[in-house]
Design an enzyme around this catalytic site. Structure first.
Site, PDB file in Angstrom:
ATOM      1  N   LYS A  80     -48.355 -74.180 -17.275  1.00 33.02           N
ATOM      2  CA  LYS A  80     -48.939 -75.269 -18.054  1.00 33.02           C
ATOM      3  C   LYS A  80     -49.921 -74.684 -19.062  1.00 33.02           C
ATOM      4  O   LYS A  80     -50.683 -73.757 -18.747  1.00 33.02           O
ATOM      5  CB  LYS A  80     -49.639 -76.216 -17.081  1.00 33.02           C
ATOM      6  CG  LYS A  80     -50.195 -77.500 -17.667  1.00 33.02           C
ATOM      7  CD  LYS A  80     -50.755 -78.347 -16.522  1.00 33.02           C
ATOM      8  CE  LYS A  80     -51.281 -79.690 -16.993  1.00 33.02           C
ATOM      9  NZ  LYS A  80     -51.753 -80.512 -15.838  1.00 33.02           N
ATOM     10  N   SER A 153     -50.096 -85.078 -15.852  1.00 34.03           N
ATOM     11  CA  SER A 153     -50.184 -84.433 -17.154  1.00 34.03           C
ATOM     12  C   SER A 153     -49.331 -83.175 -17.259  1.00 34.03           C
ATOM     13  O   SER A 153     -49.162 -82.624 -18.344  1.00 34.03           O
ATOM     14  CB  SER A 153     -51.648 -84.056 -17.427  1.00 34.03           C
ATOM     15  OG  SER A 153     -52.108 -83.104 -16.464  1.00 34.03           O
ATOM     16  N   SER A 177     -51.346 -85.126 -11.279  1.00 30.77           N
ATOM     17  CA  SER A 177     -50.630 -84.498 -12.384  1.00 30.77           C
ATOM     18  C   SER A 177     -49.612 -83.440 -12.006  1.00 30.77           C
ATOM     19  O   SER A 177     -48.858 -82.984 -12.859  1.00 30.77           O
ATOM     20  CB  SER A 177     -51.632 -83.899 -13.375  1.00 30.77           C
ATOM     21  OG  SER A 177     -52.388 -84.912 -13.966  1.00 30.77           O
TER      22      SER A 177
END
Length: 471
Positions: A80, A153, A177
């Site tokens: 990420k 996310s 997330s």
């Protein structure tokens, strides 16, 4: 083998690379080719590593010479785009940090590289790891259905793993997330105990709620990554000093006699019928494996959820104070609203939120006197559409409406693992979107919840299914 290389599990790929049956160069090329073919439509990646092939050639030469760095030698992974990487930008999904080039790797990136992994690229995320992508960022697309939510996310990580663009990816979880994208995209994700994995070098949303974890296709793949990521870190004084278990060695232990707690009242109040049916399916499978199901009652989640919203906002305002003072106009609307709420909250409200958190965490830990693990859905809604998500209204109500089964475990800091356990009903407008469930446990019970989830995966095939066009 090359045409089907992406179908291998991470564990199998690593084994084949170690015995020189598969070249790390071929593995990297396989992923690069699939990214070139599919990511123009999926938008899972924010950055790619230009040196990945050179790193793969180096790994191939080292293995041929008998130098095996670790369990991930030659395996391509993604992270990420909030984990610092010295060889790629780390931009946090934000124009405010566009072009940011860290001087060194985050601790978890350094550990993965030390174990031989090749960080192929950085995945797209929502702005600041909050709820929405910045207006300048094209959001990732769910490969199971373009009209459906990817989960946030860690949206790019979930999409990349689901579409077979990478064997495993790193995510973070502040309110869900890792687990929300894992549920929506049909992958396996672990949110470890807070402090189990170092946060050093990872850009924060709300530091006391942020958890770092892996997202993969199976439990075995996920614990392989977690075993490398976890452990004490002098760069993060909040990282636990407890030794890291051999998660893989624990996986095959039986679950017969294990006690699984379920709060049926909470589920019926919060989950739709399709989600409830998927949980009944999990109950049937686990009962067939010899586990025992018991009724439990979670402590009230509303104070924990309300407190989560206050604490997340205040901590986000602190994290962004340097840039906010001069560049507030460049922020997207949803993250900006969060930061503004953080500035408005009073010390009284924050103290009350912290008191609710301590009370909830203590009651949640005590709950495991009555069961070994908890079973709870990943989402309250089956396969939420983008239209559904846009109709949830304003935060904090909107974000808490989708995360009543995830955010409480960020508040308590306890570990959960999310695995695919069903699919939404197919209609003329779509459907067939993965559904996920969570197995949760007391603090530092990652080995136990992974063993439980692995047993479920040995008896079902949900985690082996692939979206049409990406198999």
């Amino acid at each position: 083998m090359s045409s089907s290389l992406h179908r291998l599990s991470l564990v199998r790929l690593a084994e084949e690379i170690r015995r020189s049956a598969i070249s790390p160069v071929d593995a990297v090329r396989c992923m690069m080719d699939r990214i070139a073919t599919h990511d123009g439509a999926l938008h899972a990646f924010a950055h790619l590593n230009d040196a990945a092939l050179d790193q793969a050639r180096r790994a191939e030469a080292e293995i041929a010479a008998g130098l095996v760095r670790g369990p991930l030698h030659g395996v391509p992974l993604a992270a990420k785009d909030l984990f610092d990487t010295a060889d790629m930008p780390t931009e946090f999904g934000s124009p405010v940090l566009r072009g940011r080039r860290p001087a060194q790797d985050a601790t978890v990136i350094a550990r993965l590289r030390a174990a031989g992994a090749i960080i192929l690229g950085k995945t797209t995320l929502t702005e600041g790891a909050y709820a929405d992508h910045h207006p300048d960022v094209v959001p990732p697309v769910n490969p199971w259905g373009a009209g459906h939510w990817t989960g946030t996310s860690s949206s790019g990580s979930g999409v990349a793993v689901a579409a077979g663009l990478i064997w495993g990816a790193l995510g973070t979880d502040t309110g869900g997330s890792i687990r929300l994208p894992s549920s929506c995209c049909g992958v396996t994700g672990i949110k470890p105990t807070w402090g189990r994995v170092s946060r050093a070098g990872a850009l924060a949303l709300a530091p006391s709620l942020d958890h770092m974890g892996p997202m993969t296709r199976s439990v075995a793949d996920a614990v392989t990554l977690l075993g490398v990521m976890a452990g004490p870190d002098p760069c993060d004084p909040t990282a636990s000093q407890l030794p890291v278990p051999d998660y893989m060695a624990e996986l095959t232990k039986p679950v017969r006699g294990l006690t699984i707690g379920i709060d049926h009242g909470l589920l019926k109040a919060r989950a739709d019928d399709q989600v409830l049916a998927s949980i009944e399916h999990v109950i049937e499978v686990m009962t067939g494996l010899g586990a025992r199901i018991v009724d439990v009652t979670l402590p009230p989640i509303e104070p924990a959820l309300t407190g989560w919203a206050v604490q997340c906002a205040v901590e986000a305002a602190i994290v962004h104070r340097e840039h906010w003072s001069t560049r507030a106009a460049e922020y997207g609307p949803r993250l900006a609203a969060l930061i503004e709420r953080g500035h408005r909250h009073t010390a009284f409200e924050l103290a009350e939120a912290l008191e609710h958190r301590r009370d909830f965490a203590g009651r949640m830990e005590a709950l495991y006197a009555d069961c070994d693990v908890l079973l709870i859905p990943g989402l309250p809604v089956a396969g939420p559409t983008l239209e559904y998500m846009s109709g949830l209204g304003e935060d904090p109500a909107a974000i808490l409406a989708i995360g009543p089964f995830t955010a409480p475990f960020d508040v308590s800091g306890q570990p959960t693992i999310t695995v695919p356990c069903g699919a939404s009903e197919k209609t003329r407008d779509g459907g067939g979107i993965p559904l996920g469930c969570q197995f949760a446990g007391p603090r530092f019970a990652e080995a136990l919840i992974a063993r439980t989830a692995h047993a479920f995966q040995t008896a079902t095939d949900w985690h082996t299914r692939r979206p049409e066009g990406y198999a």
